[in-house]
Every structure is written in structure tokens, then in C-alpha cells.
Design a protein around this motif. Structure first.
Motif, PDB file in Angstrom:
ATOM      1  N   ARG A   1      47.458  41.111  25.273  1.00 20.07           N
ATOM      2  CA  ARG A   1      46.363  40.468  26.006  1.00 20.07           C
ATOM      3  C   ARG A   1      46.898  39.593  27.147  1.00 20.07           C
ATOM      4  O   ARG A   1      46.355  39.601  28.244  1.00 20.07           O
ATOM      5  N   VAL A   2      47.968  38.871  26.904  1.00 18.13           N
ATOM      6  CA  VAL A   2      48.574  38.042  27.946  1.00 18.13           C
ATOM      7  C   VAL A   2      49.081  38.924  29.087  1.00 18.13           C
ATOM      8  O   VAL A   2      48.882  38.614  30.259  1.00 18.13           O
ATOM      9  N   ARG A   3      49.729  40.039  28.760  1.00 18.54           N
ATOM     10  CA  ARG A   3      50.204  40.953  29.802  1.00 18.54           C
ATOM     11  C   ARG A   3      49.048  41.502  30.622  1.00 18.54           C
ATOM     12  O   ARG A   3      49.113  41.571  31.844  1.00 18.54           O
ATOM     13  N   VAL A   4      47.956  41.902  29.946  1.00 19.97           N
ATOM     14  CA  VAL A   4      46.784  42.442  30.643  1.00 19.97           C
ATOM     15  C   VAL A   4      46.176  41.382  31.566  1.00 19.97           C
ATOM     16  O   VAL A   4      45.873  41.646  32.729  1.00 19.97           O
ATOM     17  N   LEU A   5      45.997  40.168  31.045  1.00 19.43           N
ATOM     18  CA  LEU A   5      45.408  39.096  31.853  1.00 19.43           C
ATOM     19  C   LEU A   5      46.312  38.700  33.022  1.00 19.43           C
ATOM     20  O   LEU A   5      45.838  38.435  34.131  1.00 19.43           O
ATOM     21  N   THR A   6      47.615  38.680  32.787  1.00 18.02           N
ATOM     22  CA  THR A   6      48.556  38.349  33.856  1.00 18.02           C
ATOM     23  C   THR A   6      48.506  39.403  34.957  1.00 18.02           C
ATOM     24  O   THR A   6      48.469  39.075  36.144  1.00 18.02           O
ATOM     25  N   GLN A   7      48.494  40.662  34.565  1.00 19.25           N
ATOM     26  CA  GLN A   7      48.413  41.745  35.550  1.00 19.25           C
ATOM     27  C   GLN A   7      47.099  41.679  36.315  1.00 19.25           C
ATOM     28  O   GLN A   7      47.068  41.849  37.533  1.00 19.25           O
ATOM     29  N   ARG A   8      45.996  41.424  35.622  1.00 17.59           N
ATOM     30  CA  ARG A   8      44.683  41.333  36.269  1.00 17.59           C
ATOM     31  C   ARG A   8      44.666  40.178  37.271  1.00 17.59           C
ATOM     32  O   ARG A   8      44.212  40.336  38.398  1.00 17.59           O
ATOM     33  N   ALA A   9      45.165  39.025  36.854  1.00 18.70           N
ATOM     34  CA  ALA A   9      45.196  37.863  37.751  1.00 18.70           C
ATOM     35  C   ALA A   9      46.065  38.149  38.972  1.00 18.70           C
ATOM     36  O   ALA A   9      45.696  37.814  40.099  1.00 18.70           O
ATOM     37  N   SER A  10      47.210  38.773  38.759  1.00 25.28           N
ATOM     38  CA  SER A  10      48.101  39.103  39.863  1.00 25.28           C
ATOM     39  C   SER A  10      47.426  40.055  40.851  1.00 25.28           C
ATOM     40  O   SER A  10      47.502  39.863  42.069  1.00 25.28           O
ATOM     41  N   THR A  11      46.753  41.068  40.334  1.00 24.07           N
ATOM     42  CA  THR A  11      46.037  42.020  41.185  1.00 24.07           C
ATOM     43  C   THR A  11      44.916  41.326  41.951  1.00 24.07           C
ATOM     44  O   THR A  11      44.748  41.530  43.156  1.00 24.07           O
ATOM     45  N   GLN A  12      44.154  40.481  41.262  1.00 24.73           N
ATOM     46  CA  GLN A  12      43.051  39.777  41.905  1.00 24.73           C
ATOM     47  C   GLN A  12      43.547  38.826  42.996  1.00 24.73           C
ATOM     48  O   GLN A  12      42.944  38.723  44.059  1.00 24.73           O
ATOM     49  N   ILE A  13      44.649  38.149  42.752  1.00 22.94           N
ATOM     50  CA  ILE A  13      45.207  37.245  43.756  1.00 22.94           C
ATOM     51  C   ILE A  13      45.655  38.039  44.985  1.00 22.94           C
ATOM     52  O   ILE A  13      45.410  37.638  46.117  1.00 22.94           O
ATOM     53  N   GLY A  14      46.278  39.182  44.766  1.00 24.92           N
ATOM     54  CA  GLY A  14      46.684  40.039  45.883  1.00 24.92           C
ATOM     55  C   GLY A  14      45.492  40.515  46.687  1.00 24.92           C
ATOM     56  O   GLY A  14      45.529  40.520  47.924  1.00 24.92           O
ATOM     57  N   GLN A  15      44.423  40.903  46.011  1.00 23.24           N
ATOM     58  CA  GLN A  15      43.217  41.337  46.715  1.00 23.24           C
ATOM     59  C   GLN A  15      42.611  40.190  47.512  1.00 23.24           C
ATOM     60  O   GLN A  15      42.184  40.367  48.656  1.00 23.24           O
ATOM     61  N   LEU A  16      42.567  39.022  46.908  1.00 19.92           N
ATOM     62  CA  LEU A  16      42.002  37.856  47.582  1.00 19.92           C
ATOM     63  C   LEU A  16      42.826  37.486  48.813  1.00 19.92           C
ATOM     64  O   LEU A  16      42.270  37.133  49.856  1.00 19.92           O
ATOM     65  N   ARG A  17      44.135  37.586  48.707  1.00 24.83           N
ATOM     66  CA  ARG A  17      45.000  37.308  49.863  1.00 24.83           C
ATOM     67  C   ARG A  17      44.705  38.245  51.026  1.00 24.83           C
ATOM     68  O   ARG A  17      44.852  37.883  52.180  1.00 24.83           O
ATOM     69  N   GLN A  18      44.314  39.478  50.730  1.00 20.30           N
ATOM     70  CA  GLN A  18      43.974  40.431  51.785  1.00 20.30           C
ATOM     71  C   GLN A  18      42.570  40.199  52.333  1.00 20.30           C
ATOM     72  O   GLN A  18      42.333  40.354  53.531  1.00 20.30           O
ATOM     73  N   LEU A  19      41.643  39.821  51.467  1.00 19.98           N
ATOM     74  CA  LEU A  19      40.251  39.670  51.889  1.00 19.98           C
ATOM     75  C   LEU A  19      39.975  38.403  52.695  1.00 19.98           C
ATOM     76  O   LEU A  19      39.205  38.431  53.652  1.00 19.98           O
ATOM     77  N   MET A  20      40.565  37.307  52.307  1.00 19.05           N
ATOM     78  CA  MET A  20      40.225  36.036  52.950  1.00 19.05           C
ATOM     79  C   MET A  20      40.556  35.997  54.446  1.00 19.05           C
ATOM     80  O   MET A  20      39.702  35.610  55.240  1.00 19.05           O
ATOM     81  N   PRO A  21      41.736  36.382  54.881  1.00 19.57           N
ATOM     82  CA  PRO A  21      41.995  36.359  56.328  1.00 19.57           C
ATOM     83  C   PRO A  21      41.063  37.306  57.092  1.00 19.57           C
ATOM     84  O   PRO A  21      40.620  36.984  58.196  1.00 19.57           O
ATOM     85  N   LEU A  22      40.750  38.450  56.513  1.00 21.99           N
ATOM     86  CA  LEU A  22      39.837  39.388  57.147  1.00 21.99           C
ATOM     87  C   LEU A  22      38.453  38.763  57.296  1.00 21.99           C
ATOM     88  O   LEU A  22      37.839  38.818  58.365  1.00 21.99           O
ATOM     89  N   TYR A  23      37.982  38.144  56.238  1.00 25.39           N
ATOM     90  CA  TYR A  23      36.679  37.483  56.287  1.00 25.39           C
ATOM     91  C   TYR A  23      36.682  36.363  57.323  1.00 25.39           C
ATOM     92  O   TYR A  23      35.782  36.265  58.154  1.00 25.39           O
ATOM     93  N   GLN A  24      37.692  35.504  57.302  1.00 23.32           N
ATOM     94  CA  GLN A  24      37.737  34.369  58.217  1.00 23.32           C
ATOM     95  C   GLN A  24      37.810  34.806  59.678  1.00 23.32           C
ATOM     96  O   GLN A  24      37.137  34.240  60.541  1.00 23.32           O
ATOM     97  N   ARG A  25      38.599  35.822  59.947  1.00 22.97           N
ATOM     98  CA  ARG A  25      38.711  36.313  61.329  1.00 22.97           C
ATOM     99  C   ARG A  25      37.394  36.914  61.789  1.00 22.97           C
ATOM    100  O   ARG A  25      36.946  36.667  62.912  1.00 22.97           O
ATOM    101  N   THR A  26      36.769  37.698  60.933  1.00 26.20           N
ATOM    102  CA  THR A  26      35.483  38.305  61.280  1.00 26.20           C
ATOM    103  C   THR A  26      34.421  37.244  61.518  1.00 26.20           C
ATOM    104  O   THR A  26      33.647  37.324  62.471  1.00 26.20           O
ATOM    105  N   GLU A  27      34.407  36.231  60.686  1.00 27.04           N
ATOM    106  CA  GLU A  27      33.434  35.149  60.848  1.00 27.04           C
ATOM    107  C   GLU A  27      33.646  34.428  62.176  1.00 27.04           C
ATOM    108  O   GLU A  27      32.682  34.133  62.887  1.00 27.04           O
TER     109      GLU A  27
END
Length: 109
Positions: free
Chosen positions: A22-48
Motif C-alpha cells: 500500500r505504501v508503494r502504491v500510494l508513493t507511486q500515485r503521489a509521485s505521478t500526481q506531482i509530476g502531472q501537476l508540475r506540467q499542468l500548472m505552468p501551462l495553466y498560468q501562461r494561458t491565463e
């Protein structure tokens, strides 16, 4: 959420097989989500910045605003909503991970 400095312990954490998985699954999920967020936020801010000048955000009467710009504003509003939901999901994932780790460490707090 409680982000505290890690405690200094001489013994390492011991997880059961299920908790370890469960810890491995949650760690992987958090890591993936953080990577996605890092890609989305600059795109959103620039577009705005491009589509929504500061004065436009505060306008109540939008009758003089071109339809394309209104549509862009609506899309940004929807994207902002999705980003908030995404960040809430990431927060939940990290909180779950923290709870599993604290349970495994035998936290008395």
C-alpha cells in the motif's frame, strides 16, 4: 495535513506485506500526481496570463467582451476547477501515505 520533520530513529520502519504494498502504491500515485501537476500548472498560468488580462477578471458587465475571450475564460474556469480537484486528490494521497507510515512506525502522537 501535518508535515513534520522526520524523527530520528535508530531502527528502520517495518511494514507488513500488505502495508508495504500500500505504501508503494500510494508513493507511486503521489509521485505521478506531482509530476502531472508540475506540467499542468505552468501551462495553466501562461494561458491565463495570455487570455485573461487583470481588468477582465474583475469586470461584472461582460457585454463588450468578444465571444472567443469569454469562451477562453470559461475554459480557464473549468481548468481551474479540475486543478483544484487534482490538488485535493494529491493531498488525500499524501495524507493516506503519511497515515500508513505513522501506523507502521508505531507513532504515539
Amino acid at each position: 495535513m501535518d508535515f513534520r520533520a522526520p524523527r530520528k530513529r535508530s531502527a528502520s520502519l517495518t511494514f507488513s506485506h500488505d502495508a508495504s504494498h500500500r505504501v508503494r502504491v500510494l508513493t507511486q500515485r503521489a509521485s505521478t500526481q506531482i509530476g502531472q501537476l508540475r506540467q499542468l500548472m505552468p501551462l495553466y498560468q501562461r494561458t491565463e496570463r495570455i487570455l485573461m488580462p487583470e481588468g477582465l477578471k474583475r469586470m461584472r458587465d461582460t457585454s463588450g467582451i468578444p465571444a472567443a475571450q469569454l469562451e477562453a475564460g470559461a475554459m480557464l474556469y473549468a481548468l481551474n476547477h479540475e486543478l483544484v480537484l487534482f490538488m485535493n486528490g494529491l493531498t488525500d494521497t499524501v495524507a493516506s501515505l503519511q497515515a500508513y507510515v505513522e501506523d507502521a512506525s508505531g507513532s504515539d502522537d
